[in-house]
Design a protein around this motif. Structure first.
Motif, PDB file in Angstrom:
ATOM      1  N   ILE B   3      23.053  53.984  72.823  1.00 51.01           N
ATOM      2  CA  ILE B   3      22.417  54.774  71.770  1.00 51.01           C
ATOM      3  C   ILE B   3      21.031  54.210  71.472  1.00 51.01           C
ATOM      4  O   ILE B   3      20.847  53.003  71.358  1.00 51.01           O
ATOM      5  N   GLU B   4      20.059  55.108  71.347  1.00 50.24           N
ATOM      6  CA  GLU B   4      18.707  54.675  70.974  1.00 50.24           C
ATOM      7  C   GLU B   4      18.500  55.119  69.529  1.00 50.24           C
ATOM      8  O   GLU B   4      18.215  56.282  69.258  1.00 50.24           O
ATOM      9  N   ASN B   5      18.674  54.202  68.602  1.00 51.37           N
ATOM     10  CA  ASN B   5      18.689  54.574  67.192  1.00 51.37           C
ATOM     11  C   ASN B   5      17.979  53.535  66.340  1.00 51.37           C
ATOM     12  O   ASN B   5      18.497  52.454  66.090  1.00 51.37           O
ATOM     13  N   ILE B   6      16.811  53.882  65.878  1.00 50.64           N
ATOM     14  CA  ILE B   6      15.999  52.935  65.108  1.00 50.64           C
ATOM     15  C   ILE B   6      16.660  52.622  63.768  1.00 50.64           C
ATOM     16  O   ILE B   6      16.512  51.514  63.231  1.00 50.64           O
ATOM     17  N   ASN B   7      17.408  53.569  63.220  1.00 48.72           N
ATOM     18  CA  ASN B   7      18.073  53.321  61.936  1.00 48.72           C
ATOM     19  C   ASN B   7      19.171  52.266  62.077  1.00 48.72           C
ATOM     20  O   ASN B   7      19.383  51.451  61.177  1.00 48.72           O
ATOM     21  N   ILE B  54      12.850  45.262  72.313  1.00 45.09           N
ATOM     22  CA  ILE B  54      12.820  45.328  70.851  1.00 45.09           C
ATOM     23  C   ILE B  54      11.743  44.372  70.382  1.00 45.09           C
ATOM     24  O   ILE B  54      11.586  43.280  70.940  1.00 45.09           O
ATOM     25  N   SER B  55      10.980  44.811  69.377  1.00 47.82           N
ATOM     26  CA  SER B  55       9.939  43.943  68.825  1.00 47.82           C
ATOM     27  C   SER B  55      10.050  43.866  67.310  1.00 47.82           C
ATOM     28  O   SER B  55      10.529  44.794  66.660  1.00 47.82           O
ATOM     29  N   ILE B 128       2.175  49.813  67.520  1.00 45.39           N
ATOM     30  CA  ILE B 128       3.302  50.672  67.137  1.00 45.39           C
ATOM     31  C   ILE B 128       3.152  52.082  67.698  1.00 45.39           C
ATOM     32  O   ILE B 128       4.123  52.698  68.114  1.00 45.39           O
ATOM     33  N   SER B 129       1.952  52.564  67.744  1.00 44.69           N
ATOM     34  CA  SER B 129       1.746  53.938  68.213  1.00 44.69           C
ATOM     35  C   SER B 129       2.123  54.065  69.690  1.00 44.69           C
ATOM     36  O   SER B 129       2.407  55.159  70.176  1.00 44.69           O
ATOM     37  N   GLY B 130       2.148  52.948  70.400  1.00 41.93           N
ATOM     38  CA  GLY B 130       2.533  52.976  71.803  1.00 41.93           C
ATOM     39  C   GLY B 130       4.038  52.884  72.031  1.00 41.93           C
ATOM     40  O   GLY B 130       4.498  52.877  73.173  1.00 41.93           O
ATOM     41  N   LYS B 131       4.807  52.792  70.967  1.00 46.05           N
ATOM     42  CA  LYS B 131       6.253  52.611  71.094  1.00 46.05           C
ATOM     43  C   LYS B 131       6.989  53.903  70.746  1.00 46.05           C
ATOM     44  O   LYS B 131       6.569  54.659  69.876  1.00 46.05           O
ATOM     45  N   LYS B 132       8.124  54.082  71.419  1.00 41.31           N
ATOM     46  CA  LYS B 132       8.912  55.307  71.233  1.00 41.31           C
ATOM     47  C   LYS B 132       9.496  55.410  69.822  1.00 41.31           C
ATOM     48  O   LYS B 132       9.520  56.465  69.226  1.00 41.31           O
ATOM     49  N   ILE B 146       9.555  47.049  62.984  1.00 40.83           N
ATOM     50  CA  ILE B 146      10.442  46.843  64.152  1.00 40.83           C
ATOM     51  C   ILE B 146      10.273  48.018  65.094  1.00 40.83           C
ATOM     52  O   ILE B 146      10.041  49.156  64.648  1.00 40.83           O
ATOM     53  N   THR B 147      10.336  47.752  66.378  1.00 41.98           N
ATOM     54  CA  THR B 147      10.228  48.825  67.366  1.00 41.98           C
ATOM     55  C   THR B 147      11.363  48.712  68.374  1.00 41.98           C
ATOM     56  O   THR B 147      11.923  47.634  68.589  1.00 41.98           O
ATOM     57  N   LEU B 148      11.684  49.855  68.958  1.00 40.33           N
ATOM     58  CA  LEU B 148      12.793  49.911  69.915  1.00 40.33           C
ATOM     59  C   LEU B 148      12.448  50.866  71.039  1.00 40.33           C
ATOM     60  O   LEU B 148      11.993  51.991  70.786  1.00 40.33           O
TER      61      LEU B 148
END
Lengths: 129, 152
Positions: B3-7, B54-55, B128-132, B146-148
């Motif tokens: 699952i790709e879920n930032i929450n 992840i960052s 951040i703008s470069g991250k999904k 945080i980025t994922l």
């Protein structure tokens, strides 16, 4: 009996926290620290070690490579190894058990968990004078 | 399947921060008037069952407090190496927890050693703008990002 405990982790924070926690469980324990598996092997070869707490993910020599090297060098039967890691894969855990680890602790851990594993593997430490 | 879920990542980060560093992350906060200009950027990559990264971007001030809290010592403003190590370790734990939650307990992942470096406030937006997927939280009234990315 006073124990000699080796803590292996590339993170200074992780080593410190685990060291403090082990000291709470066994205040008279002698603590040794290594940044990676290679340093750990050097310490084992030059000191009597009763138990090893080791991370998996480390540079130079990771935890799994360290376990394999300790087995080759004949230490795996005499020194119990407890893996302390962020990984949660049951497949990985099964692999590690086949390699002979005596315990697995997932980060973040509680002092109670360290105490439980310590006592299980080594018995109650001698904290009396 | 992973699952790709930032929450989910946000929830886990909040929980780990609380448990490990006794700090609280909030969705809505009153940003400190003393806006930091020095941040630490830590990135961990994973491969295996799925790949990605992840960052965390965190003000150095917050990282210093995190370090002090985790070790139960006074806040040492000069311990840059220790602050970087601390953020890397939190990220390491976060990544491990996320992967188990997002993919289940069976899959095997290989995690990189977290890489932590300084980043100026002016560069954060571009990063951040470069991250999904990205999100921010307030930790002690300081904004943390945080980025994922999965499948990178």
């Amino acid at each position: 009996m006073k124990y000699n405990v080796l803590i292996v982790d590339d993170s200074v924070v992780a080593r410190s926290i685990l060291g403090k926690t082990v000291s709470m469980v066994a205040p008279k324990a002698n603590l040794y620290f290594a940044h990676n598996g290679k340093e750990a092997i050097d310490i084992v070869k030059n000191n009597w070690i009763d138990i090893i707490f080791a991370d998996i993910n480390m540079p130079v020599m990771n935890g799994i490579e360290m376990i394999e090297q300790l087995e080759k060098d004949g230490y795996s039967d005499t020194i119990p190894i407890i893996i302390v890691s962020t990984e949660g894969s049951t497949t990985r855990l099964d692999e590690l058990k086949r390699k002979g680890i005596k315990g697995y602790i997932r980060k973040p851990f509680t002092p109670e968990k360290i105490c439980e594993i310590f006592n299980e593997v080594l018995g109650e430490p001698d904290n009396d004078n | 399947m992973i699952i790709e879920n930032i929450n989910l990542l946000k929830e886990l980060f909040t929980s780990i921060l609380q448990q490990s560093a006794f700090m609280f992350a909030e969705e809505i906060g009153r940003e400190s008037t003393d806006i930091p200009d020095k941040y630490l950027l830590s990135t961990i990559k994973f491969t295996g069952y799925a790949s990605g990264e992840i960052s965390i971007i965190i003000p150095e001030k917050a990282a210093a407090q995190m370090f002090a809290n985790m070790l139960g010592i006074d806040n040492d403003a000069d311990a840059e190496k220790q602050r970087k190590d601390c953020v890397g370790e939190i990220l390491n734990v976060l990544c491990g927890q996320y992967l188990t939650s997002a993919a289940g307990e069976a899959p095997v992942f290989n995690l990189s050693i977290p890489k932590t470096s300084k980043i100026a406030a002016s560069q954060i937006e571009k990063f951040i703008s470069g991250k999904k997927n990205s999100a921010s939280l307030f930790v002690e009234n300081l904004k943390v990002y945080i980025t994922l990315e999965i499948g990178k």
